[in-house]
Each structure stands twice: as structure tokens, then as C-alpha cells.
Motif scaffolding. Structure first.
Motif, PDB file in Angstrom:
ATOM      1  N   LEU A  71       0.819  -1.211   0.000  1.00 42.32           N
ATOM      2  CA  LEU A  71       0.000   0.000   0.000  1.00 42.32           C
ATOM      3  C   LEU A  71       0.854   1.263   0.000  1.00 42.32           C
ATOM      4  CD1 LEU A  71      -2.806  -1.015   2.545  1.00 42.32           C
ATOM      5  CD2 LEU A  71      -3.047  -0.704   0.073  1.00 42.32           C
ATOM      6  N   GLU A  72       2.051   1.184   0.574  1.00 41.93           N
ATOM      7  CA  GLU A  72       2.906   2.360   0.673  1.00 41.93           C
ATOM      8  C   GLU A  72       4.017   2.361  -0.374  1.00 41.93           C
ATOM      9  OE1 GLU A  72       4.271   2.742   4.667  1.00 41.93           O
ATOM     10  OE2 GLU A  72       2.253   2.921   5.506  1.00 41.93           O
ATOM     11  N   SER A  73       3.809   1.647  -1.465  1.00 45.41           N
ATOM     12  CA  SER A  73       4.860   1.567  -2.489  1.00 45.41           C
ATOM     13  C   SER A  73       4.815   2.718  -3.496  1.00 45.41           C
ATOM     14  CB  SER A  73       4.764   0.237  -3.245  1.00 45.41           C
ATOM     15  OG  SER A  73       3.542   0.143  -3.956  1.00 45.41           O
ATOM     16  N   GLU A  74       3.805   3.592  -3.403  1.00 38.21           N
ATOM     17  CA  GLU A  74       3.759   4.694  -4.355  1.00 38.21           C
ATOM     18  C   GLU A  74       4.861   5.704  -4.049  1.00 38.21           C
ATOM     19  OE1 GLU A  74       0.609   7.991  -2.701  1.00 38.21           O
ATOM     20  OE2 GLU A  74      -0.188   6.394  -3.964  1.00 38.21           O
ATOM     21  N   GLN A  98       2.603   5.201  -9.014  1.00 35.42           N
ATOM     22  CA  GLN A  98       1.567   4.752  -8.105  1.00 35.42           C
ATOM     23  C   GLN A  98       1.911   3.377  -7.519  1.00 35.42           C
ATOM     24  OE1 GLN A  98      -2.576   5.593  -9.310  1.00 35.42           O
ATOM     25  NE2 GLN A  98      -1.739   6.630 -11.116  1.00 35.42           N
ATOM     26  N   MET A  99       1.021   2.867  -6.697  1.00 43.96           N
ATOM     27  CA  MET A  99       1.268   1.625  -5.962  1.00 43.96           C
ATOM     28  C   MET A  99       1.518   0.451  -6.897  1.00 43.96           C
ATOM     29  SD  MET A  99      -1.248  -0.195  -3.172  1.00 43.96           S
ATOM     30  CE  MET A  99      -2.276  -1.056  -4.357  1.00 43.96           C
ATOM     31  N   ARG A 104       0.895  -3.267  -7.641  1.00 43.34           N
ATOM     32  CA  ARG A 104      -0.201  -4.141  -7.268  1.00 43.34           C
ATOM     33  C   ARG A 104       0.098  -5.630  -7.472  1.00 43.34           C
ATOM     34  NH1 ARG A 104      -4.675  -1.058  -6.441  1.00 43.34           N
ATOM     35  NH2 ARG A 104      -4.526   1.121  -7.134  1.00 43.34           N
ATOM     36  N   GLY A 111       1.978   0.472 -11.308  1.00 42.51           N
ATOM     37  CA  GLY A 111       2.868   1.455 -10.716  1.00 42.51           C
ATOM     38  C   GLY A 111       4.068   1.808 -11.558  1.00 42.51           C
TER      39      GLY A 111
END
Length: 213
Positions: free
Chosen positions: A43-46, A127-128, A130, A76
Motif C-alpha cells: 500500500l505504501e509503495s507509491e 503509483q502503488m 499491485r 505502478g
């Protein structure tokens, strides 16, 4: 470079990176940083919208991304804003108005083995992630030595060590390089390990990025 110096030197000495340095940055190009990014499905990979290393734009300043894994659309991949590199952007205002859908935004899917060359000041983010697995990317900053001295964000001693770093790279590279620059950069070099030790002893912070916070 501190952890895998031989691998980093071999990468920098490869024909494609030598061509990028020579043909875009010029005969006094030097590598400034070499980092690895590991992007996991989390969830915090963005990575928020930002500009790297604000500068006066009198000289080229590149961030070269070498992708070891695929970065497809919807997972992402890199996003950037066209023509955003020419000035400092008000990122906070842009994000509050548009979020991830900024005007003139382009998504850049890549395959493992691809190389992306970006201006250090282009507004970008991702972005994240997935899908399962990790995405590994190696980033190399390149800039003319003249530009580093002109901006003055790092000391002359630090810059002199980066020239010696480039000298090590040129010494093991088989790529064509302007003879006068080659001779100047490779003069009086000691062994790779001795030169690397000197480089690692002097650490100075990079030019800050603009996240608009």
C-alpha cells in the motif's frame, strides 16, 4: 558502489552508459550517485510526485534508470509530466487539484532490460505496485563536472573524487572517449580499491528534491 563496487563499475563502463554520458553530458561527464530501488506490492509503495535536484538548467543533468524487471501499465510504472522540467513546480497546488491525473501526464511502461533517461527536474512519480513480486531499478545520476563546480552544492574535493571515479570507469571501459579528457581523468590513478576507499570516505549530501511539502 559501496556494496558492489565491481558490478557498479562494470555497469558504468558498459558501451550504452558510456554513450549516454559522452553524447548527452559531454566529455567531462561524471557519475554522481548510483542507487537501487526495490518496489514491492504494498500500500505504501507509491512514490509521490516530485522533481529531483533543482538546478539552474545551464548544463545537462540526467537520471538514468536501468530496469531489471518489467514495469507494466496498471502496476505502478513511471508517470511524468511533459515540459515540466523547465522550472520549479508548485507540486502541492497541482496535487491538491488533480491528484494523480495531472494535465499532460504520460505513463511509461517498460520491460526488463530497458533504460529510461530523464531530465532530473522533470515532474514524475509512480503509483502503488499491485502485482506480486519486486521491481528492481538501478538509477545513475550523470552530470558534467563543470556543472557541479558551477552550482557549488558540493565541495571541490568531492568533485575531484568523482572525476577519479570516472577515471576508474574509463580505465576499464572499451568505449571511445575524447583523448584529452581520457588522459586527464585516468592520470595518476591508483588501484580500484584504493580509489574507491577515498571516494567513500568523503560523503556529501545530494541536491534536495522538490516534493512540494
Amino acid at each position: 558502489m559501496a556494496f558492489y563496487p565491481d558490478a557498479v563499475l562494470d555497469l558504468l563502463a558498459s558501451p550504452i552508459l558510456m554513450a549516454i554520458a559522452r553524447d548527452i553530458c559531454g566529455p567531462d561527464a561524471v557519475p554522481l550517485q548510483c542507487d537501487a530501488l526495490f518496489k514491492h506490492n504494498h500500500l505504501e509503495s507509491e512514490i509521490s510526485w516530485h522533481q529531483d535536484a533543482l538546478h539552474a538548467r545551464k548544463f545537462p543533468y540526467l537520471n538514468v534508470g536501468i530496469y531489471l524487471d518489467d514495469a507494466p501499465l496498471g502496476d505502478g510504472c513511471l508517470q511524468y509530466i511533459t515540459k515540466s522540467q523547465h522550472k520549479k513546480q508548485d507540486i502541492g497546488k497541482l496535487v491538491s487539484q488533480y491528484g494523480w491525473d495531472l494535465p499532460d501526464m504520460v505513463k511509461v511502461p517498460v520491460k526488463a532490460g530497458d533504460i529510461l533517461i530523464q531530465d532530473m527536474m522533470v515532474l514524475h512519480g509512480s503509483q502503488m505496485k499491485r502485482d506480486p513480486g519486486v521491481r528492481r531499478t538501478i538509477y545513475v545520476e550523470m552530470r558534467p563536472a563543470t556543472a557541479v563546480l558551477d552550482q557549488g552544492a558540493q565541495s571541490r574535493e568531492w568533485m575531484a573524487l568523482r572525476k577519479r571515479w570516472m577515471g576508474i570507469v574509463l580505465r576499464r571501459s572499451k568505449s571511445k572517449w575524447p583523448e584529452d579528457s581520457y588522459t586527464a581523468l585516468t592520470k595518476d590513478l591508483k588501484s580500484d580499491s584504493e580509489e574507491i576507499e577515498k571516494i567513500l570516505r568523503l560523503r556529501e549530501p545530494p541536491i534536495p528534491a522538490n516534493y512540494g511539502l
